[in-house]
Design an enzyme around this catalytic site. Sequence first.
Site, short mmCIF file in Angstrom:
data_model
loop_
_atom_site.label_atom_id
_atom_site.label_comp_id
_atom_site.label_asym_id
_atom_site.label_seq_id
_atom_site.Cartn_x
_atom_site.Cartn_y
_atom_site.Cartn_z
N SER A 175 2.17 -129.15 17.58
CA SER A 175 3.18 -129.12 16.53
C SER A 175 4.58 -129.13 17.11
O SER A 175 5.49 -129.76 16.54
CB SER A 175 2.98 -127.89 15.65
OG SER A 175 3.93 -127.85 14.61
N ASP A 176 4.80 -128.46 18.22
CA ASP A 176 6.10 -128.48 18.89
C ASP A 176 6.52 -129.91 19.22
O ASP A 176 7.63 -130.35 18.91
CB ASP A 176 6.04 -127.69 20.19
CG ASP A 176 6.41 -126.23 20.01
OD1 ASP A 176 7.25 -125.93 19.16
OD2 ASP A 176 5.86 -125.40 20.76
N ILE A 177 5.63 -130.63 19.87
CA ILE A 177 5.97 -131.96 20.37
C ILE A 177 6.11 -132.95 19.22
O ILE A 177 7.03 -133.77 19.18
CB ILE A 177 4.92 -132.41 21.40
CG1 ILE A 177 5.00 -131.51 22.65
CG2 ILE A 177 5.13 -133.87 21.79
CD1 ILE A 177 3.88 -131.70 23.63
N GLY A 180 9.35 -132.15 17.35
CA GLY A 180 10.48 -132.62 18.12
C GLY A 180 10.66 -134.12 18.01
O GLY A 180 11.80 -134.62 17.94
#
Length: 404
Positions: A175-177, A180
């Site tokens: 989810s972070d990547i 982003g």
Amino acid sequence: MGELALSGVTVVDLTQIVSGAVTSMMLADFGAEVIKVEPVGGETYRHAGYELHGPGGSTNLNILRFSRGKKSVEIDLKTERGKELLTGLVAQADVLVENFRPGVLARLGFSWDRLHEINSRLVYTSISGFGHDDVLPSPYRDRPAYAIIAEAMAGLTHLAGEADRPPAWMGFAMSDIFTGTCAFAGTLVALRDRDRTGQGTRVDLGMFDASVLMNDLPMAYQEHVGETMGRGQYALQSPWGPFATNDGYVIIAVLNAREWANLCAVIDRPDLATHPDLITGHQRSQAHEALVRPAVEAWTSARSRTEAVGALQSAGVPSAPVNTTADLASDPQVAARGMQQPTVTRELGEIRTVGNPIKVASSLVGQGPATLPGLGEHTDEVLRDRLGLDEQAIAGLREEKVVG
């Protein structure tokens, strides 16, 4: 190499850890000047993770991941003088990116209204667990969140793992990547809108929202079929997943009748191609453990990954080895597509970082070595060239611990 697409764009980067750092790295990849403003002593990822030592000093494995192409400046934003320095940088910037908890930047004196007052053309991109509440409401705004929290709440963790086992962490900050990357796209949309209107705007990303997007098929299945997809076997297709070989696993993905017939021929089970309980993908999914898996795995388990995938692909059956990162290090596709970017660091010399997947013919990134900034490596340069401070003024700020 000619100018990249974002040459001339200036980004003030207040991000830490992963999600926002991905956004600003992608902006830097395409030519933006990214000024990474870190607290004195460095951001979290300069200290959390695995310490590496090289001929030029020590650094952290984590900070190597998403910092390439940026300039590092140490400023204590809790001091009044530090806030003045940030104001000066914002006044010259095209984009500000941050991934603090909602409200943190405003409490420092930099609400969206204040930022817009400083620079009416500024694009302000924020990333948080559940989004801020100035673009749309966010009932969960103030909840702390890492990627794993957003993934769990968005239903992704419910899908990961085997049917008879607990939910599993997927092993990486998905989810972070993805968030982003979405923020990178949103920032480009906002810059295009600024070209049209002359005014900057807000870009607001929540990791939860991005995770819900990745959960689209199970949500559609719930909406239209009225059932909840669970862990383990894919509800709509079989075979669709891993099968054991004698040296690891392969993935087999059959979507239509032709691929199913081809697979049955390869594994020498033509009787399955016309079996009345295995005509559709949904039927095969329901009979996966009873009929499909035993037949397919009897064939794959007698072969290596290379042998199995070679035979399957020759027959037109979508398949792949389940690679490890050791496999990827020598994969010709990784090399050909520039997915290991040569990167020069002050501490370790030349290393490789994961490349940018976005290939734009007129602005192709990764054609030469990138650089990774040491902590505060560009503080003097930025304060001098951007804000017009002389050596005496910079030395005074350093003595007062406003800058590092």
